[in-house]
Structure formats: structure tokens, C-alpha cells
Design an enzyme around this catalytic site. Structure first.
Site, PDB file in Angstrom:
ATOM      1  N   CYS A  20       0.846  -1.189   0.000  1.00  0.00           N
ATOM      2  CA  CYS A  20       0.000   0.000   0.000  1.00  0.00           C
ATOM      3  C   CYS A  20       0.883   1.241   0.000  1.00  0.00           C
ATOM      4  CB  CYS A  20      -0.883  -0.018   1.245  1.00  0.00           C
ATOM      5  SG  CYS A  20      -1.880   1.466   1.429  1.00  0.00           S
ATOM      6  N   CYS A  57      -3.905   7.261  -1.397  1.00  0.00           N
ATOM      7  CA  CYS A  57      -5.221   7.254  -2.058  1.00  0.00           C
ATOM      8  C   CYS A  57      -6.323   7.821  -1.167  1.00  0.00           C
ATOM      9  CB  CYS A  57      -5.600   5.840  -2.471  1.00  0.00           C
ATOM     10  SG  CYS A  57      -4.338   5.048  -3.476  1.00  0.00           S
ATOM     11  N   THR A  76      -3.961   4.451   7.590  1.00  0.00           N
ATOM     12  CA  THR A  76      -2.893   3.994   6.701  1.00  0.00           C
ATOM     13  C   THR A  76      -1.965   5.150   6.361  1.00  0.00           C
ATOM     14  OG1 THR A  76      -4.550   2.540   5.773  1.00  0.00           O
ATOM     15  CG2 THR A  76      -2.508   2.776   4.538  1.00  0.00           C
ATOM     16  N   GLU A 104       0.122   1.306   9.543  1.00  0.00           N
ATOM     17  CA  GLU A 104      -1.173   1.755  10.040  1.00  0.00           C
ATOM     18  C   GLU A 104      -0.958   2.403  11.395  1.00  0.00           C
ATOM     19  OE1 GLU A 104      -4.084   1.162   8.388  1.00  0.00           O
ATOM     20  OE2 GLU A 104      -3.213  -0.064   6.786  1.00  0.00           O
ATOM     21  N   HIS A 112     -13.086   4.973  -2.764  1.00  0.00           N
ATOM     22  CA  HIS A 112     -12.043   4.117  -2.216  1.00  0.00           C
ATOM     23  C   HIS A 112     -12.262   2.661  -2.629  1.00  0.00           C
ATOM     24  CE1 HIS A 112      -8.427   4.194  -0.021  1.00  0.00           C
ATOM     25  NE2 HIS A 112      -8.818   3.357   0.913  1.00  0.00           N
ATOM     26  N   TYR A 122      -9.390   0.106  -4.962  1.00  0.00           N
ATOM     27  CA  TYR A 122      -8.893  -1.252  -4.758  1.00  0.00           C
ATOM     28  C   TYR A 122      -8.864  -2.067  -6.041  1.00  0.00           C
ATOM     29  CZ  TYR A 122      -8.695  -0.659   0.273  1.00  0.00           C
ATOM     30  OH  TYR A 122      -8.355  -0.249   1.539  1.00  0.00           O
ATOM     31  N   CYS A 143      -4.979  -0.687  -7.043  1.00  0.00           N
ATOM     32  CA  CYS A 143      -3.771  -1.017  -6.264  1.00  0.00           C
ATOM     33  C   CYS A 143      -3.642  -2.509  -6.015  1.00  0.00           C
ATOM     34  CB  CYS A 143      -3.762  -0.244  -4.939  1.00  0.00           C
ATOM     35  SG  CYS A 143      -5.129  -0.635  -3.839  1.00  0.00           S
ATOM     36  N   GLU A 175      -6.565  -5.790   4.575  1.00  0.00           N
ATOM     37  CA  GLU A 175      -7.027  -4.482   4.117  1.00  0.00           C
ATOM     38  C   GLU A 175      -7.977  -4.629   2.923  1.00  0.00           C
ATOM     39  OE1 GLU A 175      -3.905  -1.514   3.395  1.00  0.00           O
ATOM     40  OE2 GLU A 175      -5.162  -0.794   1.751  1.00  0.00           O
TER      41      GLU A 175
END
Lengths: 487, 487, 487, 487
Positions: free
Chosen positions: C100, C104, C191, C257, C292, C296, C299, C447
């Protein structure tokens, strides 16, 4: 030895006067009706195999009531070996018929009623158990087919029986007389009803006091006054009415379903096994369903064997049987099929005796078994269709194959690997169609989903039976958390 | 009664002089090494429970060799009841430890060697069987932990042992002497090696004549000259080296793996059970693998119980345990877990005696069992992570919780439902992390995948054992196709 | 061109005075902390690639506010092409970092706030939109990393914010002053918090009037007084503290995190974007989550590419890459990965402009995208572990490989196909371990499950957005049923 | 505007003299044959909607050849917007008909031939492209339905065309004449053949030099001399011959399949688009298949909408629509359906122009799309059957419902929630039966599996298109391994 031959069985049905409607018409001679006969053949296989010494261990048992040799379908399980033999018998019958042979519901009803009437009598002082066992001796002595009738129409699912707009949407007692009871209602999805000598009616769900009159279980002759049977349709059912050999798929065997209407039917007291004891309705439903969920670990894996064999045959006819992706799909089908079987076996060997001496399967594992059966046959069928190829749903009729003008074209163009004939391929495609998109699919798929209760019914049982609190304690111990009771 | 106590077991290991490397350093006192001790605790549980009368039926058996009471882990299965007891014992141990307790490979090796040496002797006139049984009596009398060592490094998977660039990539005999043999090679993935008294080495695959020297099976003391053990890493392994209680997840138990190097190790003849009989290598591998595939229907379902309990606990701590989607996920976890268990039970009850009298599981169903184990724990873990919530991977360390400046923040903000403490939630999250992303996942996931053979190994067995030709005949019969032999 | 270099970015963070706790200790220089640095490297990649002309189309955009070239991570999407470019940019970054890259959430927060403040102003006469756009120009001009903070601790999930035992379990306004507001609470799962210049706080769920004070959105500098960050643990996190190169798996990159505590933090009015307008909280949450959930599809498919590449590499090292079952598993991984990507693309191209001109993804398809992301990475990881083999969890440490006594053994025995070195295999196994059982799995699996909302959140949106009533009308029409409104 | 009305279309078919056999008999008037008419109605919907301004954007396009408005089914895609419009058009048509509307294969053939003939001409100096475009103008001007014929019988799948025992098992050129070619062979699975004006024949697989004569593509009138069409059977097909309204399920629409025999058919040169250029056969097959794999992301999701609507309706009729497990199943159906749609959209928006200017979908994503279509409809159908309940396969015939004696029983007992009639429930059950076990399932399930190539065909493409080597480089870079080329 109280065993009928297949022929005696068929004759015994001829003597009955059932009121039956098929495709909108009343039918007198159901035994020879082409829509019914395949299902009769399947049920008759339970008699035929019982005559063969090769299957004696599976098909016959020694009655604990009379010490006579009886057909296992009328037997009370006296050991885990009996429970295992049941599953193996069912697998063999599925293999031999490629369909539902219809006699399990009766067997499962006997075993459920036996233990529940015993426990009910002990708790309430009633005398149903002896009465039930007398009735079962009658069945065993005559080697009868008994339909186990549980599912009520249910109407609006949000409402209990007595809350429904129409009180008859669940079978109930409308009159209690000195000589017996009068009942009204209907039972849906009655597998093999037309092939049965008798019907055992049971409640369909756990009932509360206000639904007391719906807590009723009894046996009745299948042609008793007030009973009407309405035959259900299946996909491609009328291919059985066409004069052909190929398109029907499974030439000799099939299943059937019916709506049974009970319109003020009188039942004498000696055939009544529950009449108002609502507190025991849930127990009866749970045990019957449990036995029937075990059953599917047998019969459906037998049909699965046929379907795997059909897919493998088609791969051979096409020359694809050595392709790695085909072999892998065949292995997957086997794996899923045997997983269901393993669950059927495990719930049997983990069975325990009940108070009446009759053995009950492990209910948790029986529910696990059935929940897998609501999934895996669909995936097996999907893989079979993958292997079969598109011809499965584009193959012209057998009459085209026989037609002098276009038949030769089909012979020529639909030939696969040389050593196999086009007709072989035709027959096998139609069998696979029957099992995955035809009348066989009604049993192999939709009945796998809903028979013995839809998946949610099994999930509710799993939640109830799995000792979740014990599992939280295991986790707490390893996590170093002091035990405390759940809220 | 030849049973050691847990304490005696630990002492017995102290007496050994194993050559062990951990994280790049040679370690003398492995028993007290913090990376090893949790695995020793897990293995010691096989001694502890055997002392408790509550578990006597599961943990103890009467040796068919000596009529003495022995730990079931050293027993030859004499009945299907023994096979079932094995699975149930493994489930209990999985529940108590939440990890691999490491003693199954030895048990599975004993049982495989027993029947194979018997059949090999009959076929070839060798005398391995009596020799093996003498050795097993030695093990039973001392209640030893024996590592079953099968997996060779294998190098380039396309090449057979003798074709490899390095001949040592599979264990082989480098010298046959009058008093014994000298072997060289290595065994990978040796679960619990450091906790073992003995090692039984077996070949890893079916061998042909040119690989004769690789067909070797024997027993050796774990600290024999020439043996080196190199400890394997696991996810989050060094949390065991931190001085804490919470972050480690499973405080007391764990597993371990090692590479065992055999560098010119001498084995006296009375401990050699195969030395060149390549034709029996496949049989030995298949039986050992079969027993071990059965094992996973026990141990992994026990760990599954812990994981389900952990997920349910976390749902309670968050107040989501009554949400229908959470309940549904818990039911799904139970369903998958019990399906594996059912397969473990079914392959046991369908077991049959071999020529030596030792019972063998049903190999088809044992492979089905393991193939499910390569799938379902992953889905169970996924569902557990779904229920656990994101904190699973974002929770600060226990040292933050203990820190006077930020600890109170964490106490305050990570509190869920009031009746549970933040620490309880911490502990349970760490346990679930351990099982699905930590050292526990090495066993619960990756070992479920590869232990006792990777999934493809099971698929090959299914293809071999499923009687596909019989299934095509079933289909042909129903389709009205004349039988003919497969090409 | 308002683009920072990677080096400038890192320097800019050094200037900040964040209050950070890691493993129980306060840390001054977070930039160089070995647990943080890999995540900083990943975030820095968003600067590095923006400097490269090869990636200019993906990484840069022309600001609609200033017409300046800005980093896409600070851009308001002005077209479906922008939405698509976002997903492709994310895939490339996932491929380059294998983790990650953390930037974002800020981008998704900008886009959500832009349209919601616009619509809120129109409905309520507030003036948040212009204020927000001024703030965004500030961010764009400085090319800042902004943490988007949504998830509150939530306490007992059955209770609304104001019903909780502790009122601070959701961030809320504790004081409204003439110059700004004072807030209290915490945000979990933040994150990349330590790598951020700024934090944008938003409410976590739809709020009702009684929870008015919880309807608060604002931006704040990451080192503002009252803010504390507590670093979260990840599986195998401390391997980054070991002095080695191999065992860490992903040498250069990682994620992190943190818990962010807001203890009476003051926010001036020009940084407040919602303060009590509870009726718009649901809209803001839904849009942010929608963006969001789209993310995903980018990424995670980039990381999936790495994982597929790692599995394929290991198969090559072992000589199994041509085995049909391995090829089939690789294909399955590709298929699942590309399915997620397709959903990411489709929800982008089906996007539509909002009132502010900023483009919103198709929310139905964005939720479909994320729901697949809660499933497929787990199956991809499972398949990767299948291909990798058991060494994944039994490989000794790199210090053993370097040890002069046992290193040569490992070199010898862990060599696969000759053309590859043992070290290559070591490195690749550790990368795959990192991604499926290590810190990478925290991002790739957990995640994927919970980021942007847990699966049930997506299911609720699907039920809401799918026009079920329209579908019933389609069915009714074909079934010949007169239309009638749903009850 | 070159658009026919629905009525003109039907009339235009009446004028043709196709040689057609149905159920073993030659049929003159196929247009009014009750087995054919429903499929004609479905195909006619492509004309009907094109007349409606509401659907103008989807159904019509401006021909790049003539600048005339044409039906999109005859259009060459000139942009990604065209590709997207195609998918959306297909979804609407699937929603309106609940079946296959048959006109896509022609459209997909046009687009594939356009780019392939262009590239072939450039490479080989042939002149097919202009010829093809002249032909297409003819089709556009007349708004014709053109059957795209690809699948040959294939015989023994292990053998290439020229190796087969019968050389006609693949269509091939038997004579090249000055005025044209003579071809022989057959094409299977010809969807909608009887409703077509024209047939475009293409090779079915990549061909090598020895199979040169099989590399043939051409257009021919559907009633040309030498062409025979033999109608394929579908599950429950003859319900269309019964005089009823309910049991047929989908009253108005259906699909059909046929075997097309080409027995020495003459094709003039101006309709020949490939004649021996074997090196381009693979490209043509791959592009046609690619377009057709995209198509399924449209049409099948439209049918999926109907099926979801049917399941939801039945839940309402039974009073189960608010049960959480039912809602969850509906959401799952939506999720799977929209995932397929997303893939259809994504492969369209990621399309690129070919040398001829015609746009090609992204082939990787189109294959991903279709591979999902081989799975998800089966799961959607399974869930629909779960929701529908057992009545799906036990419902008596509509003639029973109409029968004065038993009809009232069925009215009474099969009534669900009071506000819905029994007939509504009947109709909806029959629609769902049609789609999952009847003629609709032939299209929704088996065609989803095999249409545009069976799943293995997609998997092979995925392996080829996915740049595996690029992915290994990504992994190597992160693992710190020096790049080196694959062996």
C-alpha cells in the site's frame, strides 16, 4: 421372509383406487401411464435388488419387531451398521436408476416416529409408541411403499398455521371423533406418491400451543376417501410421451412428484401417532429431516456416479478424455461427490441409540451432509456440461436422426472418435441432458436444494447444534482470558 | 503402563545431544529455547492428556504387540474404532493447543511401515516386518516421539533422484556395510524434529530401478552423528522472543519445522526397514500419505474450532454477534470445519485390515479429506478475518497498551461492548492473528495445503482410485448402450 | 509545475513534529525509523513516478482549480478519463511497491468532499465548498500527502455515537468557538498516517439529529497540538529491525497503520468542511467509500501482478512451471486479478459528473469491485501458496544460509533448477511469504477485506442501488403478469 | 435510414425458401412454426427497439461506410463508445426477451472480418477487405440478419481437419472455380439460423498448411442450394406446442439452434473473404471469439436481471423477501451479474483501433469476461432455485389449474401472500423454470458455458495474453533479484 417381488409390487398397486390427475385429466390406470411408469420402475428397483443375494446385506434387514427378514426400507435402524447400510443401499439404487427411487421418505418417517412417539409417551403418558409399532409391523409384513408427507403449502411464510388467511394451508384436525380424527389440508412435493400404498402425514414445523390442531401425525391408505393426487410437471416430461428411445435420456427410470389434497379425510385412532402434542412437533420434524438429510449423502452420490460416468463417456467419444483440463474436471466431480458421501457415512457411524433403541444419526453431521448436497450437485452438473460440449442443447431430435433425408447428415457429422457410433453419443448426450436440464435435474438439482429442507433450514440447525460457547472457551483458554459465562 | 508423564518427556529430551541451528546460531539447550518451547509444550500435551482418565479412551490403546497400555501415538490401528479414535484424539489436541502437536507423522509412519514391510516380506522373502515390530516395541515401551521424515528436497522437479545434478537431493544409501548402511541427503519440512527422540526416514516418491539406492527406510536416534537440524522461520516467530504476554497470540503453544541434514549417517541393520526394494516405495508413500491425509481431518478441525471460537468471541466483544450476516459467517465456518471432520471420520470407518492385521483407512476418502483441507481452512480464515475487523492488522503493540502516556488512550478507544475489557479484545485479536497471519497460519494454512502432499498429489490419487470405468458402465446401462471395454 | 521530488518530500516530513509512539516508545525521527521507512519509500514512489515522463499521463493532471500541473493524488477528477487514469496509476504503483502506497485516502477524501460540500451548500446555504477548494489549492500547490481519516473506534456496534458509554468513541465537536472548533476522539486504521503532512477527518457513518455533533469534517496538520499517533503492528514486522536482506521479503517497501488520537484538537474555521450538518454525513461517507472501493480495483491488482510473478518465478525455480496444473493455477490467478481490474475500470468509465463538476464513479459497480476484492486476493494468495510449496513456511533464516557450518547445507539442498541460485529461491519465497503471511498480507488480504468498508457494507449498498423493483417488472412482463407497484 | 420494421423483417423471411427439418419433418413455413416463432420474436426485438427513439443511441449507429443510419447489429465499431453501446444494447435486449436474440454472431463476424481482411490484404496482397466492405454495405442497406457460423463438428478432437477419418468434419473448399468456390461440411450450434437472411462461414480454429483448404470464410444466402438446417432440441421445447399460456414460462420469446449442412454449396467470389490463407485463420478466430466473449457481458447480464427479478417476485409472493438470508442471496445474484457486466464494459472501454479503423475490444479482458460467464450464471441460477422453493419442479400443469375438479384445490393451496394470485405465482415459477431448467437454460447456462468457446479456450488465451514474464520481473525487482531473461 416378508419380501415382495417387483412384479407383486406392481400388481399390488393395480388393486388400488387412487384419485389421480395428470396434465389436467383424471387417470384410472396410473401404473401403466407413460409419465408414471418410469418412476414406478425406479421404486420397483427397491424390490428387485432385495431379491438378489448380491445386495442382501444392503437391501434386507432383520426386523427388531418380528425377527423376520424385511426390506431395509421398512426397517428401524438398530445400529450404526444399519445406518451405514442405509446410505450404501441408497448409493447403489441411485447408480442403478439415475433418479429418485422414492422409498426413503417412508423409511425416514418410520425411524423418526419410532423414537419420538416413545419419548412423547414417556413425557406425556400417551400410548402412541405401541400403536406405531403395530402399524409398522403391518407395513413390514406386507413390504409396503409408504409416502412420508411433511411439507405443507405454508401460504404466507411470515404467518403461523393458525394466522393464515385460509386455515387449511397446513394440515390440521378438523374433528376429533370417538373412532378417529378428520383432517384437512394438503401436502406438497410428494415424491413418488402415486407409487405408494400408504401415506404417513407429519407436521411440517415446530408448533406453539395456538397451533395445537396442526400437531398431527398419522398413516392412511393412499386411496382413502378424500385423498386426491395431482401430478407435478418436470422439465421435458412429455418426452416420455413421444414414441422414441433416445431423446428421453434415461429410458427406463424417472421420478415424480405430486400435490396430495386431504379433503376431510377420516383416520381411525389406531393409525394416529400425534394429535395435539404440539411440544413434540419440532422434535419429530428435526429427526425426520435429519434422517432425510443423511439419505441425500447416499442417493445423490449414486446419481453423481452416473453423471460422472456420462461425462467421462462423452469425453471418450470426443477424444478429449486425456486432455489435462478434462481429467482435472472429472477429478473435481469425483472429489465433490465423495465429499457428500463421506458426510453421509460420517453422520451414520457417529449415530447413537435413542430411548426406543432405534438409532439416530449424528444430527450436526447430517445437516452438514445436506448443506453440501445443496451446493455440490450444481457444480458437478456444471462441470459435466462443460465436458459435454454445446451439443448438449443443440442436438436435433432422434426423429431427425431416423429421417432418411437428414439422418445420414447427422450420422456423418455428429460422429466423434471412430470406435464409437453416433447413436452412442446421442444416447449419452440425452442422458446427461436428462440429469442436468431435464426431469433428472428436478431430482438431482432442485430436490438436492429443497428436499429435506432448504439450505437455510440446515444452517439454523448448525447454529443450534455446534456448541459455539464451547468453542469460545477453547479460544479464551489459548488467549489467556479468564472464562466467563456468555451473556 | 508404558506412559511417560509430560515432565518425564521434557527431561528425556534434555538428555539428548542434537546438533541444532536456530536463526544462524548453534543452540545447546533447545528444550528451553523460547522459539522451541511452545512447540515442545504442544507435543507434551500428547503426554499430559494421556495421563487424564477423561481422555483415556482417546489417548491410550492396548498394544497388539505387547498387550500393554501404550500412548495411541505409538499404536498400530487394530480396528476401525482405532482409526476413528485417532481422528478424535487429534481434534481434541488441536482444540487444546491451537497448533500442530507434531506427533502424528511418527504414528502414521509406524502404521504404514507395518503393513508394507509385511507385504514386502511376503512378496520378496525379506524379513523387515519382524525387525520393524521389534523396533516399534522399543518405541512403545519408552513412549517415544518419533519424527516421520519423508519429504526430500527434490531439486529440479522434472528429474528423478538419480538424474539430479546433485545425487544427494534425495536421501540415498551411499554404502552398505555388514553392520548397517550409510545414508546421505536431507529431509525438509520436518515438523517437530527438535522435540523428537527418533527419526524414521522413508522415501518420498515411487521409484524405478535406476533409483534403487533411494528406496530406503530406517529409524535413527535424533542425535545420531551426522544429523544436523536447521530450524525454520515462521511468520512473526520472533514475537516469542519479546518479553510480553499479548502480542504472541497463542501464549503457550506453537509448532516448529526444521531441515534435517543426514551427512553420512550410519544406521545399523536392525533399524533398516527397506534398502533397495524400489518396487515397494510407492506403496509405502501412498499408505503413509493416506494415514496422514486422514490425520488432517482431525487436527485441523480442532484448530478450526479454536478459530471459530475466536471469531465468535470478537463478535461478542464488538456487539456484532447477533447481526444476521455475522451469524451466517459463523455457520459457514462451522459447516466447512465439520465437512473436513466428516471426511476424516468416514475414511476411518470405511477402513479395512491389511495383511499384517493393521487397519488401513479408505484411501479414496482419505484423499478427499485432505483435498478439502487444502481449501476450507483458507475460507474459514477469510471469514474469521471478516468478522474480526481491521484491528486485526492495525492494533498497536502491547507495549503501547502498557505505556503510561498512550496506554490509557488505547484502553479508552479500543474498548468494545462494556462487559469486556480492552485487554480481552487485545488477546483475542492476537490469537486470531496468530492463526491466520502468524505462526499458527504456517500450520493452519500452508501446512494444510502441503502437509501429507500438495493438492495435486491428492488429485492424482482420486483419478486412480475412483473406478471411472465402473462409472461409465453405470451411465451406459441407463443410456441403453451396450457395454464394451474401454480402449 | 507544483510537483515535489521524492527527496523534497522526505525532507518536508523531517520538518514536522509529530507525536508518535512505536512499540511502546515515543519516536522523534520517524522518517528514519526502520519500521516506518519502507512505508515512506512506498509513499515516496508517488512522487518519484510523477517525475518520470513515462508515467506523466498517469501521475500528473492539470488542476481544474489553477490550471497548474499537479500530482494526480491531489486532483479532482474532471472526466471519466481521469477516473480511469486513477485506477491505472494505482495498478502501476502496486506493481512497483508490492504494498500500500498510502496516498489514495487523501485523494478519495478530496473528491468526496468537493461534491458533497457543493451540494450541501446548495441545500443548506452553507459556504463550505469555496472554503474546501481554497484548502485544496493549498494542498495542490505544496504537493502534500493528506491522510483521509474516517474510521472511528465505534465501541459497541449496536449503539449510535451518542449512546455509547464513552462519548469519545466517535470523533465529535466538544466546543464551537468564534475562531474554530475543538474536537475529540480517535481514528483507527490510519494507513500511512506517519507519512502525511495533513489529516482530513470525516464522519464514519450516516448520522441522525441526536448525533449532530459527530457530523464533523475538517483538515488539520498532522503535527497539530493534541494529536498522537500510535503505530500498529503487522505480521513479522520486526524482521525489518533485523540486519538482513532476505528474510524481510520486500526489501524496500511496506505499509503502516496507526491509531490517531485527537485530544481536544483545535481546528480553525477555514479548515472546517462540515460541522453539524448530519443530514449530509451519509452522502459523504458513501461517496468517499465509493471512490475508495474503486481504488482497490487498481492497487490490489498491481500487488496481484507481483504475487502472480512471484508464484511463476518459484515454479520456474522448481521446474514445475510447465506442469499443466501449475499453469492452470497461474491462469486462475490472472483471471481473478483481471476481474477485479475490470470492475475498477468499469466503475470509472461509467462515472458521471456531480453538481460541482467533479466526476463520481458508478457507485453500484464500485461496490461490486470492492466486494470482489474482499474475496479474490484470498484465493490468489491460496493458489500462490499452493505453487510455492511447503518451504514457504519452513525455510531457515538467512542467517543460517550465511552460517559457515550450515549455510553450505542449505545452499546444496535448497537448490532447485540448476540455472537458478538458492539465494534467488530464498528471496522469492520470502517475497511470497511477505505478501501472503507477512506485513504484505496485512495490506493484500486484511485491508482488502476491511479497507473502504467491510463486505457487508458493500452488500448493503448493492441492495440499495440495484433497482430491484425494475428487475421484478422485467420478469413480470415476460411472465405475462400485469404490473403492479411493490407493497 | 436503412432500418426495417419488425413486420418487414418477418415478411422478408417469408420470402425465403430455406430447407429446414424440425423434429424429423421438413417444414415449409418456418416463420409461423410454434417452435420457431418465439425465437423469431426475440430476433425481431432488435428491429422493434431500433424504431423507438428511447433506444436510438443504443440500437442505431451511423455507418462509417455510407454515413447512413444503420442498425447497430450491422455496424463496424468506430470507437470505444460504440463498443460500450453494443454491450448496453445487448443487456437491454436480454432484459426484454429473457433469452438469446441471436443477432450478435453476425455483428461479431462483421467486425472480426473487417480488421482481419484488412491486415491479411496488407500482408499477402490479397483484396478481400474491399470485397468484404461491399458485402457489408449490402447487409447494412437491407438491415439483414446474418448468422455467423464458426463451430465445425470436429469429429475426433485429437486430430486436425485433414487427419479426420471423414474430411468433411470441418467445412472446406472442395473445388475452386473461376466464378467461385464449392464448399462442403457442416456448422453446429447455429443460433438463430432459421431467422437469418444470410450466413457468414468462418474457420473454427488455427490451421496449419496441410489444412489450407479449411481456411475458408464467405457469406451465403441462408436458402442457397445445398444448405439444410436441422433444428435442435431444447429442454421442455414441446411445451410451446401445447395450447397453454402458463407452462411455457416465457410466453413470447425463446431461442433456437440448428445444425447447418453445407452439401456442395457454391459461393461466388465476391462473397469469399478467405480461401486458403491459413496463416490468418487463427487471427480471425481469435477476434471473432473476442467480440463474442464481450457480447456475453451484455446479453447474459440482461437475462440475469430477469432472473433476479423473478426470484425477488417469488420471494414476495411467499412472504420471504424480507428474510435476511433471502436478501443476502438476492444481493449475491446482483453482485455476480454486475461483475460480468463490469467485465463487458471494461473490455470495451479498453478497446483499441485496428488497422482498418474498426475497434477491437481488449482481448485479455474479453476473455476474462467470458470466463466469468461460464461460472456465474450457474451460481445465479442455483441461488434463484434456492429462493424459488421446491414448487419449481413439483407444480402441476396449468391444465390442472384449469380443471374444474382439481383447479380449485390448486388455487387454494398454492396461494402465497394474499395480495398475489395463485396464477401470478404459477407464471413466475414457470418463468424461473424456463430460465434455469427449460429452454431458457439452454441459453442462460449451456450457451454461457460453450458459446464463443468453452472455458478452456478462454484460459489458453489468458495464459497467452497476460505477460507473465513482465510479472516475474516485477516480483524479481521487489525481491532484489537481478533480472535475467526467461529460458
Amino acid at each position: 421372509m416378508a419380501l415382495m417381488t417387483k412384479e407383486e409390487y406392481i400388481e399390488s398397486l393395480r388393486g388400488m383406487k387412487k384419485r389421480v390427475f395428470i396434465l389436467g385429466k383424471q387417470v384410472e390406470n396410473v401404473v401403466d401411464h407413460p409419465l408414471v411408469r418410469p418412476s414406478l420402475n425406479a421404486c420397483a428397483m427397491t424390490y428387485e435388488l432385495a431379491q438378489q443375494s448380491e445386495y442382501a446385506d444392503l437391501m434386507r434387514a432383520t426386523s427388531n419387531l418380528t425377527k423376520q427378514t424385511v426390506n431395509r426400507f421398512t426397517h428401524l435402524h438398530q445400529s450404526t451398521a444399519d445406518l451405514v447400510a442405509k446410505v450404501k443401499m441408497q448409493r447403489v439404487l441411485g447408480q442403478k436408476t439415475g433418479c429418485c427411487f422414492q422409498r426413503c421418505v417412508g423409511m425416514d418417517a418410520f425411524n423418526a416416529l419410532d423414537s419420538v412417539t416413545c419419548e412423547m409417551d414417556r413425557a406425556l403418558g400417551t400410548t402412541y409408541h405401541a400403536r406405531f409399532r403395530r402399524y409398522l409391523q403391518y407395513v413390514q409384513a406386507r413390504d409396503l411403499v409408504v409416502d412420508g408427507a411433511m411439507t405443507d403449502p405454508k401460504g404466507d411464510r411470515r404467518l403461523s398455521p393458525s394466522q393464515q388467511a385460509d386455515p387449511d394451508l397446513f394440515v390440521h384436525i378438523v374433528e376429533k371423533r370417538s373412532d378417529g380424527i378428520v383432517v384437512r389440508g394438503a401436502k406438497l412435493h410428494q415424491t413418488g406418491a402415486l407409487n405408494s400404498h400408504e401415506i404417513i402425514v407429519m407436521p411440517t414445523q415446530t408448533l406453539a400451543e395456538q397451533d395445537k390442531d396442526y400437531a398431527v401425525a398419522f398413516a392412511i391408505q393412499a386411496d382413502a376417501p378424500g385423498i386426491t393426487m395431482i401430478f407435478g410437471r418436470q422439465p421435458s416430461d412429455t418426452r416420455k410421451l413421444e414414441d422414441g428411445q433416445l431423446d428421453v435420456g434415461n429410458r427406463e427410470f424417472g421420478g415424480h412428484e405430486a400435490v396430495i389434497v386431504l379433503d376431510n379425510v377420516f383416520v381411525p385412532w389406531d393409525r394416529v401417532f400425534m394429535a395435539g402434542e404440539y411440544a413434540f412437533s419440532g422434535l419429530l420434524v428435526g429427526r425426520f429431516a435429519g434422517y432425510h438429510r443423511q439419505s441425500y449423502g447416499g442417493c445423490k452420490t449414486g446419481v453423481g456416479d452416473v453423471l460422472i460416468g456420462a461425462a467421462q463417456s462423452l469425453a471418450q467419444y470426443q477424444g478429449t478424455d486425456k486432455a489435462s483440463h478434462i481429467k482435472d474436471k472429472i477429478v473435481e466431480m469425483i472429489h465433490l461427490n465423495e465429499t457428500m458421501y463421506a458426510c453421509g457415512i460420517a453422520c451414520s457411524t457417529e449415530g447413537k441409540p435413542t430411548a426406543s433403541g432405534t438409532y439416530l444419526i449424528d444430527l450436526l453431521l447430517a445437516n452438514v451432509c445436506k448443506l453440501n448436497v445443496t451446493r455440490f450437485p450444481y457444480e458437478i452438473a456444471r462441470l459435466a456440461q462443460d465436458i459435454a460440449g454445446g451439443l448438449l442443447v443443440t442436438l436435433p431430435s432422434e426423429k431427425d436422426l431416423a429421417n432418411p433425408e437428414v439422418g445420414p447428415y447427422l450420422e456423418k457429422f455428429l460422429r466423434g472418435v471412430e470406435r464409437y457410433t453416433t447413436e452412442e453419443r446421442y444416447r449419452m448426450l440425452r442422458l446427461l441432458e436428462n440429469l442436468t436440464l431435464g426431469p433428472g435435474a428436478a431430482a438431482y438439482l432442485a430436490e438436492s436444494m429443497h428436499g429435506a429442507g432448504s439450505p437455510q433450514a440446515q444452517r439454523i440447525m448448525l447454529a443450534r447444534l455446534a456448541d459455539l460457547e464451547g468453542k469460545t472457551r477453547l479460544a479464551q483458554r489459548l488467549a489467556g482470558i479468564a472464562e466467563r459465562p456468555s451473556p
